[in-house]
Design an enzyme around this catalytic site. Sequence first.
Site, short mmCIF file in Angstrom:
data_model
loop_
_atom_site.label_atom_id
_atom_site.label_comp_id
_atom_site.label_asym_id
_atom_site.label_seq_id
_atom_site.Cartn_x
_atom_site.Cartn_y
_atom_site.Cartn_z
N ASP A 111 37.68 26.90 40.62
CA ASP A 111 37.81 27.52 41.94
C ASP A 111 38.70 26.57 42.74
O ASP A 111 38.77 25.39 42.45
CB ASP A 111 36.40 27.62 42.56
CG ASP A 111 36.42 27.81 44.07
OD1 ASP A 111 36.96 28.83 44.51
OD2 ASP A 111 35.90 26.94 44.78
N SER A 163 30.38 31.10 61.42
CA SER A 163 30.70 31.09 59.99
C SER A 163 30.53 29.71 59.39
O SER A 163 30.80 28.70 60.03
CB SER A 163 32.15 31.55 59.79
OG SER A 163 32.53 31.36 58.45
#
Length: 292
Positions: free
Chosen positions: A38, A75
């Site tokens: 990733d 967030s």
Amino acid sequence: ATPTAITVGVGRGAQAGVLFKNASALEATAGVTTVIFDKTGTLTEGKPALTDLKPAPGVSEETLLATAASADRPSQHPLAEAIVRGAQDRGLSLSEPEGFESIPGRGVQATVNGRRVLVGNRALMTQAGITLGQAEEEASRLASDGKTAMFVAADGQFLGVIAVADRVRESARAVVTQLQALGVKTAMLTGDNERTAQAVGRQLGLDTVIADVLPEQKAAQVQALQAKGERVAMVGDGVNDAPALAQAEVGIAIGAGTDVAVETADVVLVHSDPAAVAASIVLARRVQRKIR
Ligand code: ADP
Ligand code: MG
């Protein structure tokens, strides 16, 4: 492998900061032919910093940044944290957002001072019917430098582009070279856009870069490589990496990653150092040779 060899192997791994959760994790690691990383938080430090503000005509830099930062406040995403920190560093006062919603792999939306604000990638803007015009080229230029560009809109009006950049982890370059020397292929999987991903891929010398991947597509990308006969180790840190970690022959979590990733993985890199991936393959192969 013999139980003794495995016990010794698991112990050696632990000393080197590689936690094999069980014997089959060690055995599967020996057979890996491709390692998929990733990007954000794994190959990069995952702590991006604000680099550029490109407001739309008639919009101030302060309005652009304060609006985005207010919307992105709730967030947990590293990109959101970069925007909020950037705003705070510039001494901007932020508003309390209402009706915050995160759209995985795309961005966020929230109401800020009565206006519905969107912060995120191109797909998020397209979906909402926002016209980007010149900003598309602006974003492409930023992405070619390896920066992540995000678009901001309020009540359907485009406010501008914000870019952040994330430093590549010190050892990421080395691990790619080491894996290639071991005959293992390297790939990067990311929700980030093609240009940014390619720029990072070039810096690191990765064999393959797969960009614009939605969180729910990550596992399918692992499966696609498996269908080609590859035995895959997936290395990730995020909640959205968990299904891909589960799908891979070996799921490897960055120790500092989210709980879900660490729990799902077969192997945990305690010191969050991707270089330990090469070390764990060397170790696993050695353990396997002991019994042959
Ligand atoms: P990665 O796979 O590299 O960890 P993600 O799948 O989490 O990345 O995110 C993909 C893209 O969605 C980001 O590059 C960004 O453009 C956008 N995005 C996601 N979350 C946010 C957020 N909280 N604020 C702004 N943009 C976001
Ligand atoms: Mg990530």
